[in-house]
Scaffold this motif. Structure first.
Motif, PDB file in Angstrom:
ATOM      1  N   LEU A  80      11.425  15.076 -31.814  1.00 17.17           N
ATOM      2  CA  LEU A  80      11.573  13.698 -32.259  1.00 17.17           C
ATOM      3  C   LEU A  80      10.521  12.824 -31.594  1.00 17.17           C
ATOM      4  O   LEU A  80       9.889  11.986 -32.244  1.00 17.17           O
ATOM      5  CB  LEU A  80      12.974  13.178 -31.941  1.00 17.17           C
ATOM      6  N   ASN A  81      10.314  13.026 -30.304  1.00 17.39           N
ATOM      7  CA  ASN A  81       9.308  12.257 -29.580  1.00 17.39           C
ATOM      8  C   ASN A  81       7.921  12.503 -30.168  1.00 17.39           C
ATOM      9  O   ASN A  81       7.144  11.570 -30.360  1.00 17.39           O
ATOM     10  CB  ASN A  81       9.335  12.627 -28.094  1.00 17.39           C
ATOM     11  N   GLU A  82       7.598  13.761 -30.462  1.00 18.37           N
ATOM     12  CA  GLU A  82       6.306  14.088 -31.059  1.00 18.37           C
ATOM     13  C   GLU A  82       6.166  13.441 -32.432  1.00 18.37           C
ATOM     14  O   GLU A  82       5.110  12.918 -32.780  1.00 18.37           O
ATOM     15  CB  GLU A  82       6.139  15.606 -31.175  1.00 18.37           C
ATOM     16  N   ASN A  85       5.568   9.712 -31.962  1.00 20.13           N
ATOM     17  CA  ASN A  85       4.200   9.475 -31.494  1.00 20.13           C
ATOM     18  C   ASN A  85       3.197   9.618 -32.629  1.00 20.13           C
ATOM     19  O   ASN A  85       2.257   8.831 -32.753  1.00 20.13           O
ATOM     20  CB  ASN A  85       3.835  10.429 -30.352  1.00 20.13           C
ATOM     21  N   GLN A  86       3.400  10.621 -33.477  1.00 22.98           N
ATOM     22  CA  GLN A  86       2.498  10.827 -34.602  1.00 22.98           C
ATOM     23  C   GLN A  86       2.607   9.676 -35.606  1.00 22.98           C
ATOM     24  O   GLN A  86       1.598   9.174 -36.092  1.00 22.98           O
ATOM     25  CB  GLN A  86       2.800  12.154 -35.285  1.00 22.98           C
ATOM     26  N   ALA A  87       3.821   9.248 -35.913  1.00 24.47           N
ATOM     27  CA  ALA A  87       4.014   8.150 -36.868  1.00 24.47           C
ATOM     28  C   ALA A  87       3.418   6.855 -36.326  1.00 24.47           C
ATOM     29  O   ALA A  87       2.765   6.106 -37.060  1.00 24.47           O
ATOM     30  CB  ALA A  87       5.498   7.964 -37.172  1.00 24.47           C
ATOM     31  N   LYS A 110       8.386  -1.296 -37.050  1.00 22.46           N
ATOM     32  CA  LYS A 110       8.617  -0.752 -38.392  1.00 22.46           C
ATOM     33  C   LYS A 110       8.824   0.761 -38.324  1.00 22.46           C
ATOM     34  O   LYS A 110       9.745   1.296 -38.951  1.00 22.46           O
ATOM     35  CB  LYS A 110       7.446  -1.061 -39.316  1.00 22.46           C
ATOM     36  N   VAL A 111       8.005   1.456 -37.546  1.00 17.89           N
ATOM     37  CA  VAL A 111       8.149   2.910 -37.411  1.00 17.89           C
ATOM     38  C   VAL A 111       9.524   3.253 -36.856  1.00 17.89           C
ATOM     39  O   VAL A 111      10.215   4.139 -37.364  1.00 17.89           O
ATOM     40  CB  VAL A 111       7.032   3.489 -36.508  1.00 17.89           C
ATOM     41  N   LEU A 112       9.948   2.543 -35.826  1.00 19.39           N
ATOM     42  CA  LEU A 112      11.250   2.817 -35.211  1.00 19.39           C
ATOM     43  C   LEU A 112      12.389   2.478 -36.166  1.00 19.39           C
ATOM     44  O   LEU A 112      13.381   3.211 -36.263  1.00 19.39           O
ATOM     45  CB  LEU A 112      11.396   2.037 -33.905  1.00 19.39           C
ATOM     46  N   PHE A 113      12.246   1.374 -36.872  1.00 14.99           N
ATOM     47  CA  PHE A 113      13.264   0.945 -37.831  1.00 14.99           C
ATOM     48  C   PHE A 113      13.421   1.989 -38.930  1.00 14.99           C
ATOM     49  O   PHE A 113      14.526   2.402 -39.271  1.00 14.99           O
ATOM     50  CB  PHE A 113      12.850  -0.401 -38.429  1.00 14.99           C
ATOM     51  N   TYR A 122      15.281   0.237 -44.579  1.00 13.39           N
ATOM     52  CA  TYR A 122      14.307  -0.701 -44.011  1.00 13.39           C
ATOM     53  C   TYR A 122      13.889  -1.732 -45.054  1.00 13.39           C
ATOM     54  O   TYR A 122      13.954  -2.940 -44.819  1.00 13.39           O
ATOM     55  CB  TYR A 122      13.084   0.055 -43.487  1.00 13.39           C
ATOM     56  N   TYR A 123      13.453  -1.243 -46.208  1.00 14.74           N
ATOM     57  CA  TYR A 123      12.982  -2.180 -47.231  1.00 14.74           C
ATOM     58  C   TYR A 123      14.120  -3.029 -47.794  1.00 14.74           C
ATOM     59  O   TYR A 123      13.914  -4.194 -48.133  1.00 14.74           O
ATOM     60  CB  TYR A 123      12.223  -1.442 -48.337  1.00 14.74           C
ATOM     61  N   ALA A 124      15.309  -2.474 -47.865  1.00 11.39           N
ATOM     62  CA  ALA A 124      16.463  -3.266 -48.331  1.00 11.39           C
ATOM     63  C   ALA A 124      16.696  -4.447 -47.391  1.00 11.39           C
ATOM     64  O   ALA A 124      16.908  -5.581 -47.837  1.00 11.39           O
ATOM     65  CB  ALA A 124      17.713  -2.391 -48.418  1.00 11.39           C
ATOM     66  N   GLN A 125      16.623  -4.198 -46.094  1.00 11.37           N
ATOM     67  CA  GLN A 125      16.831  -5.287 -45.131  1.00 11.37           C
ATOM     68  C   GLN A 125      15.683  -6.277 -45.133  1.00 11.37           C
ATOM     69  O   GLN A 125      15.892  -7.485 -44.997  1.00 11.37           O
ATOM     70  CB  GLN A 125      17.064  -4.725 -43.729  1.00 11.37           C
TER      71      GLN A 125
END
Length: 164
Positions: A80-82, A85-87, A110-113, A122-125
């Motif tokens: 998940l961490n990798e 980091n990549q995103a 945004k990446v975390l959301f 995300y886009y709905a919110q």
């Protein structure tokens, strides 16, 4: 000696701590065969290569301790961490200066959301916060995409007509 020292001892031709599942020399001995290590992975001699053995032994003592081994057995998933980091790396490339404004914070958020609630959530919110009708937005996107596709079809067709 502890099992964590098996790799070091194995490299110096001591199979006392090796396991049959990964030690080719033990497997060969059990089958009554002789074993020659590959040229790119020779066994070392504790007397001739004493300096190297001592240096490696110090490292194994430090990182092979019960405390260090337990520390590496945490319950967290490193994949998940990798992935995060990549995103974040794709969203916030290192060659762009993003730290002098809120751009970096916004992109990382945004990446975390998206990771936590998904693209759709995300886009709905975001649409809800900006009071944007999702149906209108989707329709505009599809209309634009269809127009672009048709334009490319016409361009590709007319290109084939002029060459043919």
């Amino acid at each position: 000696m502890r099992k964590s020292e098996a790799p070091l001892e194995h490299c110096f031709d001591n199979q006392k701590f090796c396991m049959h599942s990964w030690c080719y020399k033990l497997q060969a001995i059990e089958q009554g065969l002789s074993y020659e290590p590959p040229p790119h992975r020779p066994f070392f001699d504790k007397e001739q290569d004493r300096g190297m053995y001592i240096q490696l032994q110090e490292i194994f003592d430090k990182f092979g301790s019960e405390e260090s081994i337990k520390e590496s057995m945490h319950l967290f998933e490193t994949q998940l961490n990798e992935a995060l980091n990549q995103a974040i790396g794709q969203t916030c490339p290192k060659f762009k200066l993003l730290g002098t404004s809120m751009t970096l914070t916004t992109r990382v958020s945004k990446v975390l959301f998206v990771r936590n609630i998904g693209y759709k959530g995300y886009y709905a919110q975001v649409f809800e916060a900006l009071r944007i009708n999702q149906q209108d937005c989707k329709q505009h996107y599809f209309d634009t995409a269809i127009t672009r596709i048709n334009r490319n079809k016409i361009r590709n067709y007319s290109g084939k007509m002029s060459t043919g």
